[in-house]
Scaffold this active site. Structure first.
Site, PDB file in Angstrom:
ATOM      1  N   THR A 186       0.881  -1.173   0.000  1.00 16.53           N
ATOM      2  CA  THR A 186       0.000   0.000   0.000  1.00 16.53           C
ATOM      3  C   THR A 186       0.912   1.214   0.000  1.00 16.53           C
ATOM      4  O   THR A 186       2.108   1.091   0.290  1.00 16.53           O
ATOM      5  CB  THR A 186      -0.953  -0.004   1.220  1.00 16.53           C
ATOM      6  OG1 THR A 186      -1.795  -1.146   1.095  1.00 16.53           O
ATOM      7  CG2 THR A 186      -1.822   1.243   1.355  1.00 16.53           C
TER       8      THR A 186
ATOM      9  N   GLY B  82      -1.545  -1.742   6.772  1.00 19.03           N
ATOM     10  CA  GLY B  82      -2.662  -2.541   7.283  1.00 19.03           C
ATOM     11  C   GLY B  82      -3.276  -1.879   8.505  1.00 19.03           C
ATOM     12  O   GLY B  82      -3.460  -0.661   8.542  1.00 19.03           O
TER      13      GLY B  82
HETATM   14  O1  DON Z   1      -7.456  -0.935   3.110  1.00 19.71           O
HETATM   15  C1  DON Z   1      -6.749  -1.455   3.971  1.00 19.71           C
HETATM   16  O2  DON Z   1      -6.856  -1.218   5.153  1.00 19.71           O
HETATM   17  C2  DON Z   1      -5.668  -2.430   3.548  1.00 19.71           C
HETATM   18  N1  DON Z   1      -6.005  -3.006   2.298  1.00 19.71           N
HETATM   19  C3  DON Z   1      -4.362  -1.721   3.530  1.00 19.71           C
HETATM   20  C4  DON Z   1      -3.243  -2.663   3.255  1.00 19.71           C
HETATM   21  C5  DON Z   1      -1.921  -2.183   3.648  1.00 19.71           C
HETATM   22  O3  DON Z   1      -1.736  -1.121   4.171  1.00 19.71           O
HETATM   23  C6  DON Z   1      -0.827  -3.136   3.346  1.00 19.71           C
HETATM   24  N2  DON Z   1       0.405  -2.804   3.888  1.00 19.71           N
HETATM   25  N3  DON Z   1       1.080  -1.974   4.113  1.00 19.71           N
END
Ligand code: DON
Length: 571
Positions: free
Chosen positions: A382, A474
């Site tokens: 992300t 995440g």
């Molecule tokens: O929308 C969300 O919360 C997740 N799909 C975000 C994923 C994420 O941040 C992955 N890693 N850093």
């Protein structure tokens, strides 16, 4: 230049109406401190990649504004940082439109296809099937990013998509040298990429990951972006691209239809605002859980004077506030178009008062005592970028394909790497997703529903300083942004805000994730004595922040040092 700028963080000087030009490194220091600047007169961009930041600057130089620059940055990230985000995924953006003195939240989150079936995410023995949840076309929601970019250009930008997508198209067509982080992600996911010929074709030319220093291009994605530039949203959601996406998904066992793509809609929502110690925090509403959690935490903390406390007690209270906010996250939150959420309660100061009363001053509350609600991989993918333009327009945008390289599934002939955002639903009630988040009915998958997110792009406006911040990670996004906001309110500059050492608690599992160096030995031992279980983790997150000091009219942009220090993979 005083600022220790990194390659992917730039400030730039622009013509100030008819009054001439000044350079970025010479901000208007003459502005009297009693008279706050109304516009910066120069621009700042902080993103995860040099080429993306340069794309934003290129578009600003062509006469674009922050919203055009956001289109350029996000689309270029789709090409150069596909492990994190892209046109096969979605984004959420909190924006400030200076001319209207108004903020808006753009929800370009993915949706579940109409044929979504929870059985697809179970093994024959009824246990969760983590493969279909995270890999291949069943893990992919209907992308929102292309529609979101077209929306920004149409409603907020000054330039046509042909101009704002030009840098991404050029980079995809002519190629670029992938950074070590992308090469590492491809190596990490090689086995999964090999499962689908178009994924291998894109990421494993000649059967293996490109070598460091090798120029790598993506002509299929260049073509897909060109169709988007030429026709706008229909250039992706109907016609050639849509046909290719749907047939590739079907061939590989997925269930998208042309109707799903045609039905996709960007949603404009009112951002969530919180007042804390004289600052207004403008942040993400559902279907992100981020803003609600940040608001709840700040409301709880507003009953304490953190500045008067030692580090141990300050950290203890922040952990306890995090614990309580995440419990609510698991129980109540989902897509506002599908579920009724008790937001008035969750955001009420009285509710926070009640929660505050349950915090013991010197003792951790076991999460199990707070009534119900596991992996806890913070994720390193992300991406977030922050922009302030010369007129004071602001964009905080977090874009995602979810886990590393999303579903690892590329739809043949499109260059589009599909997301694996379906795992952000509670696919199986009360079973943890890849970030250890639990969920129930509110976040159960339904046709057309948006999966709950932690993305928390935020704008923080104080009496004389403004910050645009956000991060990937995440579930840790929420606590990173919270800690960034606290560091900013404590007077931190952009570099201090992004570098602030992190800790994280998400209710379950009941432990505090601690970044090495966040606490000294005495603090760790005092917190342990209070009943907190501390667990040291590799550094996480990749925050990008731009700060505008309206007294000196100086912009300050910074990118998370962990990328260089911890991961050392910035090009
Ligand atoms: O929308 C969300 O919360 C997740 N799909 C975000 C994923 C994420 O941040 C992955 N890693 N850093």
């Amino acid at each position: 230049m005083k600022l220790a700028l990194r390659w992917h963080v730039f400030l730039i000087g622009f013509l100030l109406g008819t009054s001439g030009a000044f350079a970025a490194d010479k901000p208007q220091t003459s502005a009297p401190s009693t008279q706050l600047a109304q516009r910066p007169g120069h621009a700042g961009i902080a993103s995860a990649n040099t080429l993306a930041t340069e794309a934003g600057l290129e578009v600003l130089a062509k006469g674009g504004n922050a919203f055009d620059a956001a289109v350029a940055v996000a689309s270029t990230l789709s090409v150069v940082e596909p492990e994190s985000s892209g046109i096969g995924g979605g984004f959420m953006a909190t924006m400030y439109i200076a001319a209207d003195k108004r903020s808006v939240f753009i929800d370009a989150r993915e949706t579940a296809p109409a044929a979504v079936n929870t059985k697809d995410y179970l093994n024959p023995d009824g246990t969760p099937n983590r493969d279909t949840a995270l890999k291949g076309p069943l893990s992919a929601g209907i992308p929102g990013e292309p529609a979101g970019l077209a929306w920004l250009a149409k409603h907020y930008g000054k330039l046509p998509l042909t101009a704002s997508l030009a840098p991404a198209i050029r980079t995809a067509r002519d190629g670029f040298k992938p950074d070590n982080r992308l090469l590492g992600s491809i190596n990490e996911e090689q086995k999964n990429l090999e499962r689908w010929p178009a994924s291998a074709g894109k990421f494993l030319p000649g059967g293996k990951a490109p070598a460091a220093g090798q120029v790598w291009s993506d002509p299929d994605q260049a073509h897909t972006l060109e169709l988007l530039a030429k026709y706008g949203e229909p250039g992706f959601y109907s016609g050639e691209t849509a046909q290719k996406l749907v047939s590739a998904v079907h061939e590989a066992g997925g269930n998208w239809t042309l109707k799903d793509l045609a039905a996709y809609r960007v949603k404009e929502r009112a951002p969530l605002t919180v007042d804390y110690r004289g600052y207004k925090i403008i942040t993400a509403p559902p279907p992100s859980s981020g803003g609600v959690a940040i608001a709840e935490i700040l409301n709880i903390l507003s009953g304490f004077d953190l500045s008067k406390l030692d580090q141990v007690h300050r950290v203890h209270l922040v952990i306890e506030a995090m614990r309580r906010a995440f419990r609510d996250h698991n129980d109540y939150l989902g897509d506002p178009d599908f579920v009724k959420m008790p937001l008035n309660m969750l955001l009420s100061p009285y509710y926070a008062d009640g929660l505050r009363q349950t915090i013991l001053p010197d003792k951790a509350t076991p999460s199990s005592m707070l009534a119900p609600s596991n992996s806890e991989d913070p994720g390193q993918h992300t991406t977030h970028f922050s922009i302030i333009d010369a007129d004071g327009n602001m964009v905080a945008m977090t874009c995602t394909v979810n886990y590393v390289l999303g579903s690892t599934f590329v739809a043949k002939g499109t260059g589009v790497l599909l997301n694996d955002e379906m795992d952000d639903f509670a696919l199986v009630a009360n079973k943890p997703n890849v970030y250890g988040l639990l969920g129930s009915k509110a976040n159960a998958p339904e046709p057309g529903k948006r999966m709950l997110s932690s993305m928390s792009p935020s704008i923080v406006i104080g009496a004389d300083r403004t910050a645009v911040i956000g991060s990937p990670g995440g579930s840790t996004i929420i606590t990173q942004v919270l800690e960034g906001i606290l560091a900013f309110i404590d007077g931190g500059d952009a570099h201090q805000v992004v570098a602030y050492k992190r800790f994280h608690h998400q209710y379950m599992p009941d432990r505090v994730m601690v970044e090495p160096g966040a606490f000294d030995a005495a603090t760790s031992s005092a917190l342990t004595q209070m009943g907190h279980t501390l667990k040291e983790r590799e550094p996480w997150g990749f925050m990008n922040a731009v700060i505008w000091d309206r007294r000196t009219n100086k912009l300050d942009a910074a990118s998370d040092p962990r990328r260089e220090d911890g991961l050392g993979k910035v090009q």
